[in-house]
Scaffold this active site. Structure first.
Site, PDB file in Angstrom:
ATOM      1  N   ASP A  36       0.852  -1.198   0.000  1.00  0.00           N
ATOM      2  CA  ASP A  36       0.000   0.000   0.000  1.00  0.00           C
ATOM      3  C   ASP A  36       0.875   1.230   0.000  1.00  0.00           C
ATOM      4  OD1 ASP A  36      -2.208  -1.509   0.216  1.00  0.00           O
ATOM      5  OD2 ASP A  36      -2.589  -1.094   2.331  1.00  0.00           O
ATOM      6  N   LYS A  58      -3.239   3.750  -3.479  1.00  0.00           N
ATOM      7  CA  LYS A  58      -3.784   4.921  -4.167  1.00  0.00           C
ATOM      8  C   LYS A  58      -2.657   5.878  -4.523  1.00  0.00           C
ATOM      9  CE  LYS A  58      -8.338   6.054  -3.008  1.00  0.00           C
ATOM     10  NZ  LYS A  58      -9.227   6.412  -1.939  1.00  0.00           N
ATOM     11  N   MET A 166     -10.122   7.075   8.816  1.00  0.00           N
ATOM     12  CA  MET A 166     -10.620   7.518   7.501  1.00  0.00           C
ATOM     13  C   MET A 166     -11.729   8.564   7.641  1.00  0.00           C
ATOM     14  SD  MET A 166     -10.622   3.965   5.354  1.00  0.00           S
ATOM     15  CE  MET A 166     -11.343   2.886   6.554  1.00  0.00           C
TER      16      MET A 166
HETATM   17  N1  SAH Z   1      -5.172  -1.218   8.444  1.00  0.00           N
HETATM   18  C1  SAH Z   1      -4.839   0.105   8.915  1.00  0.00           C
HETATM   19  C2  SAH Z   1      -5.959   1.080   8.678  1.00  0.00           C
HETATM   20  C3  SAH Z   1      -6.259   1.306   7.230  1.00  0.00           C
HETATM   21  S1  SAH Z   1      -7.461   2.537   6.980  1.00  0.00           S
HETATM   22  C4  SAH Z   1      -4.446   0.045  10.389  1.00  0.00           C
HETATM   23  O1  SAH Z   1      -4.644  -0.980  11.039  1.00  0.00           O
HETATM   24  O2  SAH Z   1      -3.904   1.006  10.869  1.00  0.00           O
HETATM   25  C5  SAH Z   1      -6.449   3.982   6.819  1.00  0.00           C
HETATM   26  C6  SAH Z   1      -6.675   4.899   7.990  1.00  0.00           C
HETATM   27  O3  SAH Z   1      -5.823   4.547   9.042  1.00  0.00           O
HETATM   28  C7  SAH Z   1      -6.353   6.344   7.707  1.00  0.00           C
HETATM   29  O4  SAH Z   1      -7.423   6.990   7.077  1.00  0.00           O
HETATM   30  C8  SAH Z   1      -6.137   6.863   9.096  1.00  0.00           C
HETATM   31  O5  SAH Z   1      -7.362   7.105   9.733  1.00  0.00           O
HETATM   32  C9  SAH Z   1      -5.498   5.693   9.783  1.00  0.00           C
HETATM   33  N2  SAH Z   1      -4.024   5.817   9.851  1.00  0.00           N
HETATM   34  C10 SAH Z   1      -3.134   4.983   9.302  1.00  0.00           C
HETATM   35  N3  SAH Z   1      -1.864   5.368   9.601  1.00  0.00           N
HETATM   36  C11 SAH Z   1      -1.990   6.472  10.364  1.00  0.00           C
HETATM   37  C12 SAH Z   1      -1.059   7.347  10.998  1.00  0.00           C
HETATM   38  N4  SAH Z   1       0.278   7.159  10.915  1.00  0.00           N
HETATM   39  N5  SAH Z   1      -1.527   8.402  11.697  1.00  0.00           N
HETATM   40  C13 SAH Z   1      -2.845   8.610  11.809  1.00  0.00           C
HETATM   41  N6  SAH Z   1      -3.776   7.824  11.234  1.00  0.00           N
HETATM   42  C14 SAH Z   1      -3.354   6.765  10.527  1.00  0.00           C
END
Ligand code: SAH
Length: 471
Positions: A36, A58, A166
Site C-alpha cells: 500500500d 492509491k 478515515m
Molecule cells: N489497516 C490500517 C488502517 C487502514 S485505513 C491500520 O490498522 O492502521 C487507513 C486509515 O488509518 C487512515 O485513514 C487513518 O485514519 C489511519 N491511519 C493509518 N496510519 C496512520 C497514521 N500514521 N496516523 C494517523 N492515522 C493513521
C-alpha cells in the site's frame, strides 16, 4: 514451504520500527512485495535485490488499483511459485480489505499466512498520549470508519471511547452525528495526524468547539480522531510530543536516543575507490610496517575488503602493531581477528596522537588507511614524531539522497562528520531554520566544517570510546 505462499503482513502505523519481527524477517525473504501507499517506505530497503516491488496503493492523483485486480495479482504471483508478501499499513485485517485478499487466496487454494500488525487505531493514540481505555473512564472502545457509504448515515456504536479512522473529510458530519446521539458538548476530542512519525501533530478540543479550534488548520492525512474522556490524559501522557525531534545524519543513530526522538536519514555512504592499485600495493608490503593505524570502522572494513580481493587475509598483517582510534573501530577489528595494541582514551585524531606520544615512533613505518578526503592532522602529527607515514586511500564517501524532510518538525540537526555537513548544505540550501533549529556537531573538526558553511553548531564532545570512529 514458502514458495507459492502468500503472507498478509501488517506494516505497522508509520514508524518503520513498529513492524513485527515476523513481518520484518519475511520481508527480507519475499520474492514479490505488493504494498500500500501508507506503509513506511524505509521498510522497502530491506527487501532482496532481486525482489519485485509493486505499489498497489492509491496514487497522488487518487487512482487506485481495483481490489479485484490486487486479489488476482496476489494469486497469480503465488501460483507462479513466488513467495508473495502483501504489505499493508497498520494491521492487515483492520479496514484494509485484507479479509477479501485472504478469501481470494482461500478460493484459489493458495496457502496463506496472516501476520498481524500494530494498528494505527491503537498505536496512534498511544503515541499521542491517549490510552484508548482506562479503568477510571471507560471499559470499552469502538473503532469506526468515518468513511460513509453514499446515502447511508453514520452509525455510531455505544462505547465510551470512539476512535475514528478515515474521517478527515467527514469530521463535521461526525461531530453533528455525535451531538444528535446525545454526546455532551464538552466531550474531549483529539485529532492525531501522521501518528508515530516525526511529523506527528495532535490537536485537542471539545466537541462543541472543535471546528473552531481547528480553524485554519488543514488536517493532514492520515489522521485518527479520538472522542471520549481518555483524551484528557493527553496533556499528562504526551511522552512522544514532549521529546525533541533530532535529525541524525550519520551512522549509529541509537547512540543519540537519550537526546530525543531520533529521525535517522543517511546522507552519505562509503564506497570503494575505482582505482585500488595503490591500496593493493600497500597490502603486499604489510609485513614491513611497524604500525597500522585504523581511524574508523570503514578503514578496517575497506582494508579487509581489498585483502580478501587479493586472496589475502589477516595473516598478511604480520607482526605490525595495530592502533584503533576508538572502541567501535576496535570492535570491528576484533571481528577480523585483530586485537588492537593501542586505543586512545579520547576518540579523536588528537587523542590518538597523545597516545602515540608515549611510544617511540622515530623511524617507524606507519600505514594509515584513509578515505579520499581526510584531515591532515594525524599524518602530520605522526611525521612530527619522526614516523615514516604512508597514507593510502581505500575508500571514498558519496552523497545519497536522504529524502524530503519537513523542517517545521525538526528541533535539532546532529552532524556526525564534516562530510555530513557538506552533503547537508548541498541538499538543503539555504540552511533550514537557521534561527529556530539547534545544530549540533560531533567533535571539533565537524564543528569547524559547519562554521565554514555558515552554521553555528554547538559542539558535542566525542566521549571516550563512543563516537567519532563511526565513519
Ligand atoms: N489497516 C490500517 C488502517 C487502514 S485505513 C491500520 O490498522 O492502521 C487507513 C486509515 O488509518 C487512515 O485513514 C487513518 O485514519 C489511519 N491511519 C493509518 N496510519 C496512520 C497514521 N500514521 N496516523 C494517523 N492515522 C493513521
Amino acid at each position: 514451504m514458502s514458495h507459492g505462499t502468500v503472507y498478509l503482513v501488517g506494516a505497522g502505523p508509520g514508524n518503520p520500527e513498529l513492524i513485527t519481527l515476523r513481518g520484518y524477517h519475511l520481508l527480507q525473504r519475499a520474492d514479490v512485495i505488493l504494498h500500500d501507499r501508507l506503509i513506511p517506505t524505509e521498510l522497502l530497503r530491506v527487501v532482496k535485490p532481486t525482489a519485485e516491488v509493486i505499489c498497489v496503493g492509491k496514487s497522488a492523483d487518487g487512482h487506485s488499483v481495483a481490489q479485484e485486480e490486487i486479489n488476482a495479482l496476489i494469486v497469480k504471483k503465488a501460483r507462479a511459485g513466488h513467495m508473495v508478501l502483501r504489505l499493508k499499513g497498520g494491521d492487515c485485517y483492520l479496514f484494509g480489505r485484507g479479509g477479501e485478499e485472504a478469501q481470494a487466496c482461500s478460493a484459489a487454494q493458495v496457502p496463506f499466512e496472516v501476520v498481524p500488525g500494530i494498528t494505527s487505531a491503537l498505536a496512534v493514540p498511544a503515541y499521542a498520549g491517549i490510552p484508548p481505555t482506562h479503568r477510571e473512564f471507560t471499559p470499552h472502545v469502538a473503532i469506526i470508519t468515518g468513511h460513509r457509504q453514499a446515502g447511508k448515515t453514520l452509525e455510531i456504536p455505544k462505547a465510551d471511547t470512539l476512535i475514528f479512522l478515515m474521517s478527515v473529510g467527514n469530521i463535521s458530519a461526525i461531530i453533528d452525528a455525535l451531538k444528535e446521539q446525545g454526546w455532551a458538548p464538552e466531550t474531549p476530542i483529539a485529532v492525531i495526524e501522521r501518528g508515530t512519525c516525526y511529523d506527528q501533530r495532535v490537536v485537542t478540543g471539545k466537541l462543541e468547539s472543535f471546528l473552531t479550534t481547528l480553524g485554519d488548520i488543514q488536517v493532514r492525512t492520515p489522521a485518527v480522531f479520538v472522542v471520549g474522556k481518555v483524551v484528557d490524559l493527553q496533556q499528562q501522557l504526551d511522552w512522544f510530543g514532549m521529546r525533541k525531534n533530532i535529525l541524525v545524519l550519520g551512522n549509529y543513530p541509537q547512540r543519540y536516543e537519550h537526546l530525543g526522538n531520533i529521525i535517522h536519514r543517511r546522507i552519505i555512504d562509503c564506497v570503494p575507490i575505482e582505482d585500488s592499485t595503490d591500496a593493493d600495493a600497500s597490502l603486499r608490503t604489510l609485513a614491513d610496517f611497524d604500525w597500522i593505524c585504523f581511524t574508523s570502522v570503514n578503514t578496517a572494513r575497506f582494508l579487509f575488503e581489498r585483502l580478501y580481493a587479493n586472496g589475502l587475509d589477516a595473516r598478511a598483517l604480520g607482526p605490525a602493531k595495530i592502533a584503533a582510534i576508538g572502541q567501535t573501530t576496535a570492535e570491528k577489528l576484533k571481528a577480523f581477528g585483530l586485537y588492537p595494541d593501542l586505543i586512545p582514551r579520547i576518540t579523536s585524531s588528537s587523542g590518538l596522537l597523545e597516545a602515540f606520544a608515549e611510544q617511540d615512533l622515530s623511524g617507524k613505518k606507519v600505514l594509515l588507511p584513509r578515505p579520499e578526503v581526510a584531515s591532515k592532522t594525524l599524518p602530520e602529527g605522526l611525521r612530527d614524531m619522526g614516523a615514516d607515514v604512508r597514507a593510502v586511500t581505500f575508500y571514498k564517501t558519496i552523497e545519497i539522497d536522504p529524502g524530503d524532510i519537513d523542517f517545521d518538525y525538526i528541533d535539532s540537526v546532529l552532524f556526525t562528520s564534516g562530510s555530513t555537513v557538506r552533503a547537508f548544505v548541498k541538499r538543503f540550501s539555504p540552511v533550514p531554520g537557521k534561527d529556530t533549529i539547534h545544530y549540533i556537531a560531533l567533535g571539533k573538526p565537524t564543528r569547524t566544517v559547519a562554521r565554514e558553511h555558515g552554521i553555528d553548531a554547538e559542539l558535542m564532545e566525542e566521549k571516550e570510546g563512543r563516537m567519532k570512529d563511526e565513519g
